[in-house]
Enzyme design. Structure first.
Site, PDB file in Angstrom:
ATOM      1  N   ILE A  23       0.908  -1.139   0.014  1.00  0.00           N
ATOM      2  CA  ILE A  23      -0.246  -0.184  -0.191  1.00  0.00           C
ATOM      3  C   ILE A  23       0.933   1.293   0.141  1.00  0.00           C
ATOM      4  O   ILE A  23       0.386   2.319  -0.752  1.00  0.00           O
ATOM      5  CB  ILE A  23      -0.936   0.015   1.110  1.00  0.00           C
ATOM      6  CG1 ILE A  23      -2.022   0.909   1.068  1.00  0.00           C
ATOM      7  CG2 ILE A  23      -0.380   0.240   2.516  1.00  0.00           C
ATOM      8  CD1 ILE A  23      -2.788   0.711  -0.336  1.00  0.00           C
ATOM      9  N   SER A  45      12.177   1.288   7.009  1.00  0.00           N
ATOM     10  CA  SER A  45      11.666   0.021   6.709  1.00  0.00           C
ATOM     11  C   SER A  45      12.892  -0.879   7.000  1.00  0.00           C
ATOM     12  O   SER A  45      14.078  -0.558   6.995  1.00  0.00           O
ATOM     13  CB  SER A  45      11.698   0.088   5.096  1.00  0.00           C
ATOM     14  OG  SER A  45      11.634  -1.303   4.249  1.00  0.00           O
ATOM     15  N   ARG A  46      12.518  -2.184   7.193  1.00  0.00           N
ATOM     16  CA  ARG A  46      13.583  -3.363   7.579  1.00  0.00           C
ATOM     17  C   ARG A  46      14.081  -3.718   6.352  1.00  0.00           C
ATOM     18  O   ARG A  46      15.327  -4.246   6.333  1.00  0.00           O
ATOM     19  CB  ARG A  46      12.795  -4.466   8.008  1.00  0.00           C
ATOM     20  CG  ARG A  46      12.162  -3.976   9.375  1.00  0.00           C
ATOM     21  CD  ARG A  46      10.847  -5.054   9.826  1.00  0.00           C
ATOM     22  NE  ARG A  46      10.097  -5.649   8.621  1.00  0.00           N
ATOM     23  CZ  ARG A  46       9.356  -6.751   8.413  1.00  0.00           C
ATOM     24  NH1 ARG A  46       9.039  -7.289   9.705  1.00  0.00           N
ATOM     25  NH2 ARG A  46       8.577  -6.833   7.467  1.00  0.00           N
ATOM     26  N   LYS A  99      -5.722   1.775   7.560  1.00  0.00           N
ATOM     27  CA  LYS A  99      -6.866   0.674   8.180  1.00  0.00           C
ATOM     28  C   LYS A  99      -6.436  -0.616   8.374  1.00  0.00           C
ATOM     29  O   LYS A  99      -5.622  -0.863   7.633  1.00  0.00           O
ATOM     30  CB  LYS A  99      -8.007   1.071   7.227  1.00  0.00           C
ATOM     31  CG  LYS A  99      -8.001   0.774   5.760  1.00  0.00           C
ATOM     32  CD  LYS A  99      -7.608  -0.502   5.063  1.00  0.00           C
ATOM     33  CE  LYS A  99      -8.129  -1.790   5.627  1.00  0.00           C
ATOM     34  NZ  LYS A  99      -8.040  -2.733   4.662  1.00  0.00           N
ATOM     35  N   ASP A 177     -10.216  -7.828   6.458  1.00  0.00           N
ATOM     36  CA  ASP A 177      -9.367  -6.819   6.180  1.00  0.00           C
ATOM     37  C   ASP A 177      -9.864  -5.871   5.053  1.00  0.00           C
ATOM     38  O   ASP A 177      -9.994  -4.909   4.888  1.00  0.00           O
ATOM     39  CB  ASP A 177      -7.829  -7.587   5.530  1.00  0.00           C
ATOM     40  CG  ASP A 177      -6.917  -6.390   5.224  1.00  0.00           C
ATOM     41  OD1 ASP A 177      -6.234  -5.446   5.988  1.00  0.00           O
ATOM     42  OD2 ASP A 177      -6.613  -6.264   3.753  1.00  0.00           O
TER      43      ASP A 177
HETATM   44  P1  NAP Z   1       2.286  -5.497   2.962  1.00  0.00           P
HETATM   45  O1  NAP Z   1       2.733  -5.328   1.482  1.00  0.00           O
HETATM   46  O2  NAP Z   1       2.330  -6.984   3.454  1.00  0.00           O
HETATM   47  O3  NAP Z   1       3.291  -4.530   3.605  1.00  0.00           O
HETATM   48  C1  NAP Z   1       3.350  -4.487   5.041  1.00  0.00           C
HETATM   49  C2  NAP Z   1       4.899  -3.745   5.063  1.00  0.00           C
HETATM   50  O4  NAP Z   1       4.717  -3.655   6.835  1.00  0.00           O
HETATM   51  C3  NAP Z   1       5.887  -4.758   5.003  1.00  0.00           C
HETATM   52  O5  NAP Z   1       6.241  -4.333   3.558  1.00  0.00           O
HETATM   53  C4  NAP Z   1       6.747  -4.300   6.132  1.00  0.00           C
HETATM   54  O6  NAP Z   1       7.775  -3.434   5.407  1.00  0.00           O
HETATM   55  C5  NAP Z   1       6.221  -3.807   7.124  1.00  0.00           C
HETATM   56  N1  NAP Z   1       6.096  -4.520   8.316  1.00  0.00           N
HETATM   57  C6  NAP Z   1       6.567  -4.176   9.534  1.00  0.00           C
HETATM   58  N2  NAP Z   1       6.366  -5.231  10.383  1.00  0.00           N
HETATM   59  C7  NAP Z   1       5.695  -6.187   9.853  1.00  0.00           C
HETATM   60  C8  NAP Z   1       5.283  -7.583  10.146  1.00  0.00           C
HETATM   61  N3  NAP Z   1       5.518  -8.068  11.462  1.00  0.00           N
HETATM   62  N4  NAP Z   1       4.906  -8.381   9.099  1.00  0.00           N
HETATM   63  C9  NAP Z   1       4.682  -7.887   7.710  1.00  0.00           C
HETATM   64  N5  NAP Z   1       5.172  -6.665   7.403  1.00  0.00           N
HETATM   65  C10 NAP Z   1       5.539  -6.003   8.330  1.00  0.00           C
HETATM   66  O7  NAP Z   1       0.840  -5.050   3.627  1.00  0.00           O
HETATM   67  P2  NAP Z   1       0.162  -3.682   2.753  1.00  0.00           P
HETATM   68  O8  NAP Z   1      -0.964  -4.465   1.759  1.00  0.00           O
HETATM   69  O9  NAP Z   1       0.752  -2.824   2.214  1.00  0.00           O
HETATM   70  O10 NAP Z   1      -0.928  -3.561   3.882  1.00  0.00           O
HETATM   71  C11 NAP Z   1      -0.492  -2.632   5.034  1.00  0.00           C
HETATM   72  C12 NAP Z   1      -1.826  -2.009   5.744  1.00  0.00           C
HETATM   73  O11 NAP Z   1      -2.228  -1.305   4.655  1.00  0.00           O
HETATM   74  C13 NAP Z   1      -2.770  -3.139   6.112  1.00  0.00           C
HETATM   75  O12 NAP Z   1      -3.158  -2.677   7.480  1.00  0.00           O
HETATM   76  C14 NAP Z   1      -3.752  -3.037   5.182  1.00  0.00           C
HETATM   77  O13 NAP Z   1      -5.008  -3.363   5.736  1.00  0.00           O
HETATM   78  C15 NAP Z   1      -3.615  -1.792   4.798  1.00  0.00           C
HETATM   79  N6  NAP Z   1      -4.236  -1.443   3.266  1.00  0.00           N
HETATM   80  C16 NAP Z   1      -3.777  -2.394   2.113  1.00  0.00           C
HETATM   81  C17 NAP Z   1      -4.085  -2.284   1.024  1.00  0.00           C
HETATM   82  C18 NAP Z   1      -3.828  -3.117  -0.159  1.00  0.00           C
HETATM   83  O14 NAP Z   1      -4.297  -2.925  -1.302  1.00  0.00           O
HETATM   84  N7  NAP Z   1      -2.827  -3.856  -0.123  1.00  0.00           N
HETATM   85  C19 NAP Z   1      -5.244  -1.203   0.483  1.00  0.00           C
HETATM   86  C20 NAP Z   1      -5.484  -0.312   1.796  1.00  0.00           C
HETATM   87  C21 NAP Z   1      -5.182  -0.474   2.889  1.00  0.00           C
HETATM   88  P3  NAP Z   1       9.237  -3.030   5.739  1.00  0.00           P
HETATM   89  O15 NAP Z   1       9.738  -4.446   4.912  1.00  0.00           O
HETATM   90  O16 NAP Z   1       9.615  -1.834   4.737  1.00  0.00           O
HETATM   91  O17 NAP Z   1       9.469  -3.155   7.197  1.00  0.00           O
END
Ligand code: NAP
Length: 317
Positions: A23, A45-46, A99, A177
């Site tokens: 996101i 970021s990690r 969110k 989610d």
């Molecule tokens: P994601 O791609 O899995 O990324 C989350 C990022 O958070 C990871 O890349 C990582 O970044 C960091 N992180 C830190 N601690 C973590 C852990 N314990 N496990 C996994 N990641 C960890 O997720 P995302 O889709 O971006 O979603 C993140 C949030 O945005 C969620 O709450 C989701 O509901 C919301 N969201 C997502 C979307 C969508 O379309 N994907 C849409 C709207 C809202 P680093 O490696 O950089 O540390």
């Protein structure tokens, strides 16, 4: 100072993105890039770095090195958000939460309390509320009597959440989610409050969070309000809300991107959910206010409290 910062008006508020995942890359970075109110000052970021943007491996390192950056956007999964938000608020930074705003209601309320004590802005975002047809739908419904509401939110988890283990772990809320996006629209457009009165949650036997959920809500009008969330939908995907009223039927589709009344497409603006989020964040900062509405998360919490549990086949990605 980085290239990105130099290219922005010096009056733009510096912001750091924490968690450079899907996101952050798909929406936050481009929207901050287009925003005249914000400039991307850093990432935390990690694993990842963005070209031309100063990068920190931990929030603590960022907070210490960049006291000049007043805001952070937390784009990490909900299970790890509270500690980061707490540390950022303690360090005097305004905080934007993706969110759902937290893994529990209480932690979000605790953050809201700390933000108020510190005179800082906490913005718990609900991106679907910024979908272009949501405000027109709310306006149209405001003067009408609701007869029924039917939410159908069915998508293919393998297509939209590949490799995201956290959504299947406790606190990741599973099918809620995406489902919470529907609930964020419901709680925004309904002219009367609803509360959950029944739920059925379907859990894969090898996972902590549900793959499907059926919800029933009560309300003072006695109108049937239901929601069906399912992550096993292949083929056409559904993000639809149909509201029958005393004066016609409103249909919101594509997650609030389009709207029709009695089958006729209604006018509304273009898609700009995350641009809208950053416009609103700038407004909250200007006014010195917070915006923390936990009502969509409360319905999810209630579903976990009230829901009948069904166990289904294991989910193997
Ligand atoms: P994601 O791609 O899995 O990324 C989350 C990022 O958070 C990871 O890349 C990582 O970044 C960091 N992180 C830190 N601690 C973590 C852990 N314990 N496990 C996994 N990641 C960890 O997720 P995302 O889709 O971006 O979603 C993140 C949030 O945005 C969620 O709450 C989701 O509901 C919301 N969201 C997502 C979307 C969508 O379309 N994907 C849409 C709207 C809202 P680093 O490696 O950089 O540390």
């Amino acid at each position: 100072m980085t290239v990105t910062e130099q290219t922005k008006d010096a009056t733009a508020t510096g912001i750091a993105i924490v968690g450079v995942g899907k996101i952050a890359r798909d929406q936050h970075v481009p929207s901050i890039g287009r925003s005249s109110a914000f400039r991307l000052a850093a990432t935390v970021s990690r694993n990842a770095e963005l070209d031309g943007v100063e990068s920190f491996a931990t929030l603590e390192a960022f907070l210490e090195a960049r006291p000049d950056v007043p805001a952070v956007a937390l784009c990490v999964p909900p299970q790890v958000r509270f500690d980061l938000a707490w540390a950022a608020l303690q360090a005097g930074r305004h905080v934007l939460l993706e969110k759902p705003p937290g893994a529990t209601l209480a932690e979000v309320e605790t953050l809201a309390g700390l933000a108020a004590e510190q005179n800082l802005t906490l913005f718990a975002t609900w991106h679907s509320r910024f979908a272009p047809a949501v405000a027109p739908a709310k306006a149209w419904l405001a003067s009408r009597t609701i007869r029924s509401v039917r939410i159908v939110w069915k998508e293919d988890v393998r297509r939209w959440h590949p490799g995201q283990e956290w959504i299947w772990e406790a606190g990741g809320i599973g099918v809620f989610d995406p489902g919470i996006n529907a609930l964020s629209i419901l709680t925004e457009i309904m002219p009367l409050p609803v509360h959950l009165s029944g739920a059925q949650l379907t859990f894969p036997e090898n996972r902590d969070t549900p793959i499907a959920a059926s919800l029933v809500f009560s309300n003072s009008a006695g109108a049937p309000v239901t929601a069906e969330f399912d992550w096993r939908q292949t083929g056409p995907q559904s993000w639809d809300i149909t509201v029958e009223t005393d004066d016609g039927t409103l249909h919101l589709s594509a997650g609030g991107a389009t709207m029709a009344i009695d089958g006729r497409k209604a006018d509304h603006g273009p898609e700009a959910e995350y641009d809208g989020i950053y416009v609103r964040f700038a407004e909250l900062l200007r006014k010195g206010e917070s915006e923390v509405d936990v009502s969509p998360l409360r319905h999810v919490a209630d579903a976990f409290m009230l829901g009948k549990r069904i166990v289904t086949d294991p989910f193997i990605e």
